[in-house]
Design an enzyme around this catalytic site. Sequence first.
Site, PDB file in Angstrom:
ATOM      1  N   GLU A 242      31.748  30.640  56.466  1.00 26.55           N
ATOM      2  CA  GLU A 242      32.131  30.762  55.054  1.00 26.55           C
ATOM      3  C   GLU A 242      31.013  30.229  54.167  1.00 26.55           C
ATOM      4  O   GLU A 242      30.504  29.135  54.396  1.00 26.55           O
ATOM      5  CB  GLU A 242      33.435  30.011  54.786  1.00 26.55           C
ATOM      6  CG  GLU A 242      33.875  29.937  53.340  1.00 26.55           C
ATOM      7  CD  GLU A 242      34.061  31.310  52.706  1.00 26.55           C
ATOM      8  OE1 GLU A 242      33.495  31.529  51.614  1.00 26.55           O
ATOM      9  OE2 GLU A 242      34.758  32.155  53.319  1.00 26.55           O
TER      10      GLU A 242
ATOM     11  N   ASP B 203      35.786  41.352  50.677  1.00 26.46           N
ATOM     12  CA  ASP B 203      35.653  41.921  49.342  1.00 26.46           C
ATOM     13  C   ASP B 203      35.401  43.417  49.475  1.00 26.46           C
ATOM     14  O   ASP B 203      34.456  43.835  50.150  1.00 26.46           O
ATOM     15  CB  ASP B 203      34.481  41.255  48.614  1.00 26.46           C
ATOM     16  CG  ASP B 203      34.441  41.572  47.126  1.00 26.46           C
ATOM     17  OD1 ASP B 203      34.821  42.705  46.755  1.00 26.46           O
ATOM     18  OD2 ASP B 203      34.018  40.709  46.338  1.00 26.46           O
TER      19      ASP B 203
ATOM     20  N   LYS C 175      32.818  49.796  43.876  1.00 28.49           N
ATOM     21  CA  LYS C 175      31.850  50.693  43.247  1.00 28.49           C
ATOM     22  C   LYS C 175      30.843  51.195  44.278  1.00 28.49           C
ATOM     23  O   LYS C 175      30.339  50.434  45.101  1.00 28.49           O
ATOM     24  CB  LYS C 175      31.134  49.976  42.103  1.00 28.49           C
ATOM     25  CG  LYS C 175      32.071  49.592  40.954  1.00 28.49           C
ATOM     26  CD  LYS C 175      31.318  48.913  39.825  1.00 28.49           C
ATOM     27  CE  LYS C 175      32.273  48.566  38.688  1.00 28.49           C
ATOM     28  NZ  LYS C 175      31.585  47.887  37.565  1.00 28.49           N
TER      29      LYS C 175
ATOM     30  N   GLU D 104      45.756  33.920  54.871  1.00 27.55           N
ATOM     31  CA  GLU D 104      46.469  33.594  53.636  1.00 27.55           C
ATOM     32  C   GLU D 104      46.717  34.841  52.796  1.00 27.55           C
ATOM     33  O   GLU D 104      47.819  35.050  52.269  1.00 27.55           O
ATOM     34  CB  GLU D 104      45.667  32.576  52.806  1.00 27.55           C
ATOM     35  CG  GLU D 104      45.488  31.213  53.458  1.00 27.55           C
ATOM     36  CD  GLU D 104      44.243  31.119  54.346  1.00 27.55           C
ATOM     37  OE1 GLU D 104      43.903  30.008  54.765  1.00 27.55           O
ATOM     38  OE2 GLU D 104      43.626  32.167  54.629  1.00 27.55           O
TER      39      GLU D 104
END
Length: 215
Positions: free
Chosen positions: A69, A118, A122, A192
């Site tokens: 992360e 993510d 675009k 989560e």
Amino acid sequence: MRLRNKPWAREKLDAHPQYVVLNPEQEKGQWNKTFNNDQPIHIEVGTGKGQFVTGMARQNPHINYIGVELYESVIVTALDRLIEADLPNLKLLNVDGAELMNYFEKGEVDRVYLNFSDPWPKTRHAKRRLTYKSFLSLYESLMPDGGEVHFKTDNQGLFEYSLKSFSEYGMLLTFVSLDLHNSGFEGNVMTEYEEKFSAKGQRIYRSEAKFQPRP
């Protein structure tokens, strides 16, 4: 995702080297010594707050896990989970997932998990998607022949793009679900985001893709 600044996070991460690998470039080629065993290594790129990777490590003590992360303010929550669970088969890396080649030798990683990445919707941002061909090449460079990428998302567009990306790269799709929670799949550990989205009735998409030997 809006991140809350936690100026104390760096100090806390540095204070727990038994859980957070502080100089991972020094571990390259010798992760078996870091874990003190020869178990397979699975990594989660974008581990977030650590619910998934902690759950997987608890469920599979015969596998070593590494949660990767970038953001200190996020991975510090994963550290809290790990401190509480005290799992010997889980380590955390506070590094950029795009630079994994600096921390692992070819063949050191058997599986990569990508969960709720993510979507970068675009078209001009396609190269930032973690299932873009350059990232697939990166993962392949860490794995032996037959290494796998397991992918979950709530985003149908990203899922469709990723299946196409896996296929065009020459990977073998070994599992595809358009509705994971109604598929009968066993052993699922939720993230989560997965808990949040599925509670709202949203579908969860999942796939497994395997790298094929190069001719």
